[in-house]
Design an enzyme around this catalytic site. Structure first.
Site, PDB file in Angstrom:
ATOM      1  N   THR A  13     -19.781 -19.618   8.071  1.00 54.16           N
ATOM      2  CA  THR A  13     -20.915 -19.923   7.175  1.00 54.16           C
ATOM      3  C   THR A  13     -22.168 -19.202   7.683  1.00 54.16           C
ATOM      4  O   THR A  13     -23.276 -19.555   7.288  1.00 54.16           O
ATOM      5  CB  THR A  13     -21.201 -21.444   7.130  1.00 54.16           C
ATOM      6  OG1 THR A  13     -21.329 -21.920   8.474  1.00 54.16           O
ATOM      7  CG2 THR A  13     -20.125 -22.219   6.405  1.00 54.16           C
TER       8      THR A  13
ATOM      9  N   ARG B  98     -22.984 -15.184   8.635  1.00 52.35           N
ATOM     10  CA  ARG B  98     -23.216 -13.988   7.833  1.00 52.35           C
ATOM     11  C   ARG B  98     -21.922 -13.189   7.798  1.00 52.35           C
ATOM     12  O   ARG B  98     -21.177 -13.153   8.787  1.00 52.35           O
ATOM     13  CB  ARG B  98     -24.323 -13.108   8.436  1.00 52.35           C
ATOM     14  CG  ARG B  98     -25.748 -13.614   8.214  1.00 52.35           C
ATOM     15  CD  ARG B  98     -26.182 -13.532   6.755  1.00 52.35           C
ATOM     16  NE  ARG B  98     -27.560 -13.942   6.534  1.00 52.35           N
ATOM     17  CZ  ARG B  98     -27.955 -15.172   6.233  1.00 52.35           C
ATOM     18  NH1 ARG B  98     -27.067 -16.146   6.119  1.00 52.35           N
ATOM     19  NH2 ARG B  98     -29.228 -15.441   6.034  1.00 52.35           N
TER      20      ARG B  98
ATOM     21  N   GLU C  42     -22.026  -8.848  -0.142  1.00 51.23           N
ATOM     22  CA  GLU C  42     -22.183  -9.935  -1.100  1.00 51.23           C
ATOM     23  C   GLU C  42     -22.823  -9.372  -2.359  1.00 51.23           C
ATOM     24  O   GLU C  42     -23.810  -8.654  -2.236  1.00 51.23           O
ATOM     25  CB  GLU C  42     -23.068 -11.047  -0.524  1.00 51.23           C
ATOM     26  CG  GLU C  42     -22.371 -11.784   0.606  1.00 51.23           C
ATOM     27  CD  GLU C  42     -23.173 -12.955   1.174  1.00 51.23           C
ATOM     28  OE1 GLU C  42     -24.264 -13.238   0.663  1.00 51.23           O
ATOM     29  OE2 GLU C  42     -22.691 -13.566   2.129  1.00 51.23           O
TER      30      GLU C  42
ATOM     31  N   HIS D 191     -21.665 -17.896  -0.898  1.00 52.43           N
ATOM     32  CA  HIS D 191     -22.842 -18.129  -0.037  1.00 52.43           C
ATOM     33  C   HIS D 191     -23.629 -19.369  -0.502  1.00 52.43           C
ATOM     34  O   HIS D 191     -24.756 -19.262  -0.986  1.00 52.43           O
ATOM     35  CB  HIS D 191     -23.754 -16.887  -0.025  1.00 52.43           C
ATOM     36  CG  HIS D 191     -24.662 -16.849   1.176  1.00 52.43           C
ATOM     37  ND1 HIS D 191     -25.114 -15.677   1.754  1.00 52.43           N
ATOM     38  CD2 HIS D 191     -25.221 -17.851   1.909  1.00 52.43           C
ATOM     39  CE1 HIS D 191     -25.899 -15.960   2.785  1.00 52.43           C
ATOM     40  NE2 HIS D 191     -25.982 -17.265   2.894  1.00 52.43           N
TER      41      HIS D 191
HETATM   42  C1  DGY Z   1     -30.053 -18.889   5.193  1.00 51.75           C
HETATM   43  O1  DGY Z   1     -31.042 -19.581   4.949  1.00 51.75           O
HETATM   44  O2  DGY Z   1     -30.070 -18.014   6.054  1.00 51.75           O
HETATM   45  C2  DGY Z   1     -28.803 -19.166   4.425  1.00 51.75           C
HETATM   46  O3  DGY Z   1     -27.829 -18.236   4.644  1.00 51.75           O
HETATM   47  C3  DGY Z   1     -29.079 -19.276   2.954  1.00 51.75           C
HETATM   48  O4  DGY Z   1     -29.513 -20.520   2.746  1.00 51.75           O
END
Ligand code: DGY
Length: 331
Positions: free
Chosen positions: A241, A243, A272, A291
């Protein structure tokens, strides 16, 4: 203060816009001086330059690439870049620092939502929820079967967390409730929620679930590569979760396709959006969502508020409440 001009690269949730309007009512910030990009798709680089040129403040999203050339094209009056995200890998922060521009982000408010998402993905991939739903919708549910779509156990399993910052710790907190043993790899982070600090190699070899929570930087690019995947247990589930660039997607495809690991769940991809011809989309053992780590109503409202607070402070020449390059205030 003379009328500042601001460009916001997308419509953001109301709380931030309300705050901006309170601070800069029409007589303070001329309505014409606050421009919000109204489209669903982000502005192209050319459109961004065209609309932001001459602005004192820029509020941008993770889909906007903000480098030194773009800052120069906006002009030397640019006082603040406020990112609607906690991650700032879309911004060349050193280029901003070199130009004396503070960069703001939105930490803290998305910790729980992102940890929830990591856990939800871990469970979806581990218990094959998406695959099972596809199975059912395809009309394949003919009877209850002892060995149908068997998944992973969570109680007693080992969860390895890479990057033990706010979000990583919030994942560890959730894992306590699932009776999991938690390992983490994060140089300099203090233990919390019963998690044990280990080296990366130990974490990769011993974990049944691995959840990645590191920022994307040159040093973390393809941290999860073929070597990493080869060390994972065959029953292991990988969750990202953070990058997309932290993970080598070709290596992941090979590891999933050959059942070298059990499953993966990705909230983020590189690029993305993920192209629809990506081979990852052919795999039953790969959950992919677009995302959505911070995608809860309250979280996005708070991100909007924090991004607006940073923008306002920057326009006033005050220290940003959340600044990723505070060294600009001392140099
Ligand atoms: C962030 O804030 O970096 C998340 O990936 C998107 O909410």
């Amino acid at each position: 203060m003379t009328k500042p001009t601001v460009f916001i690269t997308r419509i953001i949730p109301n709380p931030g816009l309300i705050l901006l309007n309170e601070h800069f009512p029409p007589e303070g910030i001329a309505q014409s001086a606050l421009e919000i990009w109204p489209h669903d798709l982000p502005p192209t680089r050319t459109q961004l330059i065209e609309h932001a040129r001459g602005a004192d403040g820029l509020l941008c999203l993770l889909t906007d690439k903000i480098d030194g050339d773009l800052m120069d094209a906006i002009g030397p009056q640019l006082k603040i870049i406020s990112n609607f995200a906690v991650g700032v890998d879309n911004i060349d922060v050193s280029a901003a620092t070199a130009r004396g521009i503070p960069v703001g982000n939105t930490p803290g408010v998305l910790t729980d939502a992102t940890a929830d998402q990591a856990f939800a993905l871990m469970m979806s991939a581990g218990r094959r929820i998406n695959e099972a739903e596809r199975f059912l919708r395809a009309g394949n549910w003919v009877t209850w079967q002892p060995s149908l779509l068997l998944g992973a156990d969570f109680a007693g399993a080992t969860l390895g967390i890479i990057g033990f910052g706010r979000i990583g710790q919030a994942v560890a907190k959730r894992a306590q409730g699932f009776d999991m043993r938690v390992l983490y790899y994060s140089p300099n982070a203090q233990p919390a929620y019963g998690a044990q600090s280990v080296d990366l190699d130990t974490l990769v070899r011993e974990s049944d679930f691995i959840s990645v929570h590191v920022p994307f930087k040159p040093e973390t690019r393809h941290l999860v590569n073929a070597d990493f995947l080869a060390k994972m247990k065959p029953n292991a589930v990988l969750v990202n979760t953070a990058r997309g660039g932290v993970l080598d997607q070709t290596a992941l495809y090979n590891a999933l396709k050959s059942n070298q690991i059990f499953a993966a769940a990705l909230d983020v991809t590189d690029p993305e959006p993920l192209p629809m011809d990506s081979p990852l989309l052919e795999l039953e053992n790969c959950v992919i969502v677009p995302h959505l780590g911070s995608a809860s109503k309250k979280t996005r409202d708070m991100m909007s508020l924090l991004a607006a607070q940073n923008l306002i402070a920057g326009l006033k020449g005050e220290r940003l409440p959340n600044c990723v390059n505070p060294e600009i205030y001392t140099s």
